[in-house]
Design an enzyme around this catalytic site. Structure first.
Site, PDB file in Angstrom:
ATOM      1  CD  GLU A 293      35.891  32.387  47.688  1.00  0.00           C
ATOM      2  OE1 GLU A 293      35.704  31.106  47.366  1.00  0.00           O
ATOM      3  OE2 GLU A 293      35.301  33.052  46.308  1.00  0.00           O
TER       4      GLU A 293
ATOM      5  CD  GLU B 239      38.642  35.254  45.051  1.00  0.00           C
ATOM      6  OE1 GLU B 239      38.605  35.783  46.695  1.00  0.00           O
ATOM      7  OE2 GLU B 239      38.051  35.067  44.241  1.00  0.00           O
TER       8      GLU B 239
HETATM    9  C1  GAL Z   1      38.431  31.843  44.447  1.00  0.00           C
HETATM   10  C2  GAL Z   1      39.043  31.928  45.526  1.00  0.00           C
HETATM   11  C3  GAL Z   1      40.683  32.523  45.523  1.00  0.00           C
HETATM   12  C4  GAL Z   1      41.027  31.562  44.046  1.00  0.00           C
HETATM   13  C5  GAL Z   1      39.459  32.086  42.797  1.00  0.00           C
HETATM   14  C6  GAL Z   1      39.476  31.302  41.843  1.00  0.00           C
HETATM   15  O1  GAL Z   1      37.252  31.600  45.001  1.00  0.00           O
HETATM   16  O2  GAL Z   1      38.914  32.878  47.014  1.00  0.00           O
HETATM   17  O3  GAL Z   1      41.381  31.907  46.006  1.00  0.00           O
HETATM   18  O4  GAL Z   1      40.848  30.177  44.373  1.00  0.00           O
HETATM   19  O5  GAL Z   1      38.321  31.485  43.748  1.00  0.00           O
HETATM   20  O6  GAL Z   1      39.015  31.565  40.625  1.00  0.00           O
END
Ligand code: GAL
Length: 811
Positions: free
Chosen positions: A427, A504
């Site tokens: 991100e 993710e």
């Molecule tokens: C994502 C991020 C992670 C964590 C997650 C929590 O956007 O890449 O590191 O923060 O959100 O939902």
């Protein structure tokens, strides 16, 4: 510590490692790798004069590494680390160790290897600074040779650690020398650090060609003729291939030697049978072996396809992954192979076949276990480039360090067969502006210069192609998308011909063992943009899978989307385990995350069984919630099951009817007025019973139950035993909501190194000999204290409840 002794006790103090192996038959034959973790002194604060030999460190604490001082601290609402790091302390600290080296080491090349120091380390040997390393996740080594004393004169190694500038991370990092340290003594002619690079090609049933690059280092002031013999051994140490080369290496230089050979009828590495060969490379000076160096080898090939997704060894394979942060729960950031094996074992049993190393290089032990246990790895470099996410994060070191850090990361990890993707960032802010183009290209080029066998990816959030500059750079071989499951259908059109993985997903919240009803709708959190969940006053979140972040979704909804589209190579769920930090949207005292499929103590939440029913071939029939409620209360009973056509539910022997999943549903549900007794589910396929599961109403607490994960541990100062503590009634039923305070007493060959109960807002310390149960459970982690005595753990609590004891052998 006197190294003379440790050298003699090879296999005792000297540890044999996968990468750098001591297997000498004569003194000269190999490098000597010594475990350099024991016998350090430590003090919080800043002590620049500690580098001097006459410095008085008598009031410093004696400890063995690895060590994380943050986890020893108390939670403080006003901590500079803030919520993101779980309100634990950071600051500065110094480590110091006094050691001697035998006289006969004086003609060797000696270096010290650090697997990770958080952060801003500076290492001094006998008053000389060897260098600084800002990045706390990068492994590094220093040559000590010119500064060392031999014989009786003492050497002083001192390490300054500066984790004071906060906040510097979005999750818990730990502070200190939190990974392993080794002292490596080689002959002057040897294989350089991370000095092999092994790849395979032309893999068929009949053969695999193995290319071996070896960096030979000559630390002598004269040119050297040498011979290099690389032998490939199978799992049983039987030689299956060999490559021999000769060379002439100039004085004080490194020479790259390329070898290749062929394995006949190779056994391929895959996630079910992670078959490993190893390459033993020997360097000869004349007829004498002067160095022996080992490299793991897994023979496998894989492919990402824009339409069909991922395949391993030609077999279509969905990536069933989880993201993990590096902390080991109550141990903090302290590296321990047994803690990692426990995590990976739980994930493997769930059916996970892949791990994303969020968002930074993890430990050597993690990489080694992924090779050995059969996980596909997305190896990730960083969470930030030049543009910051928090005030003092890696953006500050970016210009000076990113090139070397990235190179070192790739060199360290590129021989692991488990690694199948290089992520250059998570991100990253630069995806939103044109600087993303230049940096993405630069990083991809660095990666490719060191390894062309894996795709370069990045975890992106912007899914408008024209607005995403990392995508626009054209530098990515594989697009990683975080979240966006609702848009998957549009991806082939938006990103024509691109290969895609869900890097993710999910970010749903849950507290183990806590249940809110009714469960009829999915609610989103935080309550910002019209979302419908605003938190509970006790800082819990229900463990029915129905509260998700507004940027993510529930586990069930995500997996339904990911499995639907072949072009999505797979998914990495955020996260496999709860981790310390990032408890938001809850405020203090919440101090660890709610995203895990498994809680921080390592106790699975219910959704674990949804994954197990979908991702593994084990027969699953899991019922939730527990069965201790008020008479007449209407209970939402859910079941996760597989391998069956229907599930019939019985309450105290009376059938409540059969149900089966409709459409793409991943669970079934009943509404049942509570009646104490036994709730039983029976799954059937074509009328034949597949599995039966029962839950029981528990009565009064009668005894403490201790369940240990091992019957014996090694007497090595490292091995761990995990003991799960619960209360049982007189019939052996566990009390699902018990919150009693339990006190522990351990005797014999172990000490308590951590306690936990998985409750994200508990302010009890992780280092203690007591813990309250939370929703019926708590955990004690025991570690060998090197005494060769069997271990007894006793647990007591107030009231008329018999004590629990467990005995563990020491080997
Ligand atoms: C994502 C991020 C992670 C964590 C997650 C929590 O956007 O890449 O590191 O923060 O959100 O939902």
């Amino acid at each position: 510590m006197n190294l003379d002794k440790s050298v003699l006790q090879k296999g005792g103090i000297a540890i044999v490692l996968l990468f750098l192996v001591a297997c000498a038959s004569t003194k000269k034959e190999s490098r000597i790798v010594t475990d350099f973790n024991p016998d350090w002194n430590f003090k919080l604060g800043d002590y620049p004069t500690a580098i001097q030999a006459d410095f008085n460190a008598n009031d410093w604490r004696a400890l063995d590494l690895p060590h994380d001082w943050s986890i020893e601290g108390t939670f403080d609402k006003d901590s500079k680390t803030k919520q993101a790091q779980g309100f634990l302390p950071a600051g500065k600290g110094w480590y110091r160790k006094v050691f001697t080296l035998p006289e006969n080491f004086s003609n060797k090349s000696i270096s010290v290897e650090f697997d990770g120091v958080f952060k801003n380390s500076e290492v001094f040997i006998n008053g000389h600074s060897l260098g600084i390393r800002p990045n706390g996740y990068i492994s590094f080594a220093y040559e000590l040779t010119p500064y060392l004393h031999f014989g009786t004169q003492k050497n002083i190694i001192a390490v300054k650690v500066d984790n004071d500038a906060q906040p510097n991370s979005r999750w818990y990092t730990g502070s200190g020398i939190y990974r392993n340290v080794r002292l490596v003594a080689s002959e002057k002619l040897h294989v350089a650090q991370w000095g092999t690079y092994v790849t395979t090609r032309g893999i068929t049933k009949e053969k695999a060609i193995v290319d071996i690059g070896v960096d030979v280092k000559n630390g002598l002031g004269i040119n050297k003729l040498f011979k290099l013999v690389s032998t490939i051994l199978d799992k049983n140490n039987v030689e299956v291939a060999k490559a021999i080369s000769d060379g002439n290496i100039p004085a004080n230089s490194i020479l790259q030697v390329k070898q290749n050979t062929k394995i006949e009828n190779p056994i391929l590495w895959n996630t079910e049978n992670p078959y490993l060969y190893k390459i033993v490379t020997k360097v000869y000076d004349g007829s004498t072996v002067v160095d022996t160096y080992e490299t793991p080898l897994g023979v496998r090939y894989f492919n990402f396809d824009a339409e069909k997704g991922f395949s391993l060894n030609g077999k279509p394979t969905k990536i069933l992954g989880v993201c993990l942060h590096h902390d080991n729960g109550a141990l903090g950031a302290v590296e321990n192979i047994h803690a990692i094996r426990r995590k990976l074992t739980l994930l493997k049993e769930m059916g996970t076949n892949a791990i994303r190393m969020s968002h930074n290089p993890h430990s050597l032990e993690m990489m080694k276990l992924c090779d050995e246990m059969g996980f596909i790895v997305q190896d990730e470099f960083t969470d930030v480039w030049k543009k910051k996410k928090v005030t003092n994060d890696y953006h500050k070191d970016w210009d000076a360090w990113h090139k070397q850090d990235l190179e070192d990361f790739i060199k360290r990890d590129r021989n692991h067969p488990s690694v199948m993707m290089w992520s250059i960032g998570n991100e990253i802010r630069e995806q939103f502006d044109s600087t993303g183009v230049r940096i993405a290209r630069e990083l991809a080029q660095i990666v490719k210069s060191l390894d062309k066998t894996r795709p370069v990816t990045s975890a992106l959030t912007e899914n408008e192609p024209q607005k995403n500059f990392i995508y626009q750079s054209g530098a990515l071989d594989l697009l990683g998308f975080n979240y966006k499951h609702a848009d998957y259908a549009t991806f082939p059109e938006r990103f024509k011909g691109q290969k895609i993985v869900a890097s993710e997903s999910v970010s749903a919240y849950a507290t183990r063992g806590h249940y809110d009803m009714p469960t009829d709708e999915i609610r989103f959190w935080p309550k910002k943009y019209g979302e419908t969940f605003d938190g509970n006053s006790d800082l819990t979140v229900t463990a029915y899978d129905n509260i998700a972040s507004y940027w993510g979704t529930t586990h069930e909804e995500n997996w339904k989307a990911a499995k639907k589209y072949d072009f999505i190579a797979g998914t990495f769920v955020w996260t496999g385990f709860d981790y310390i930090g990032e408890p938001d949207p809850y405020p203090y005292p919440a101090r660890s995350s709610y995203f895990g499929i498994v809680d921080l103590a390592g106790f699975p939440k219910d959704v674990y069984y949804m994954y197990q029913s979908e991702w593994s071939d084990k027969n699953v029939l899991h019922l939730l919630p527990h069965w201790n409620w008020k008479a007449g209360q209407l209970i939402d009973v859910w079941a996760y099951y597989n391998n069956a056509d229907e599930v019939e539910l019985f309450l105290n022997g009376k059938s409540l009817g059969s149900k089966s999943k409709k459409g793409d549903e991943l669970h079934i549900a009943w509404k049942v007025p509570f009646e104490a007794g036994t709730l039983k589910a029976v799954s059937r396929k074509a009328g034949t019973i597949v599995k039966e599961t029962e839950i029981h109403t528990a009565g009064e607490a009668a005894k403490i139950n201790l369940k240990v994960d091992k019957t014996a541990i090694k007497n090595d100062g490292y091995d761990l035993a995990y003991v799960t503590v619960s209360l049982q009634d007189k019939d052996g039923n566990a009390l699902p909501t018990a919150d009693n305070l339990i006190n522990f007493k351990v005797s014999g060959g172990a000490k308590i190194v951590g306690v936990d109960n998985g409750y994200q807002a508990s302010l009890e310390p992780f280092k203690a000999d007591y813990r309250k149960l939370y929703n019926g459970k708590c955990l004690v982690i025991l570690q060998s204290n090197k005494k060769a005595e069997n271990i007894t753990l006793e647990a007591t609590t107030a009231g008329n409840i018999s004590l629990g004891t467990v005995t563990i052998k020491v080997e």
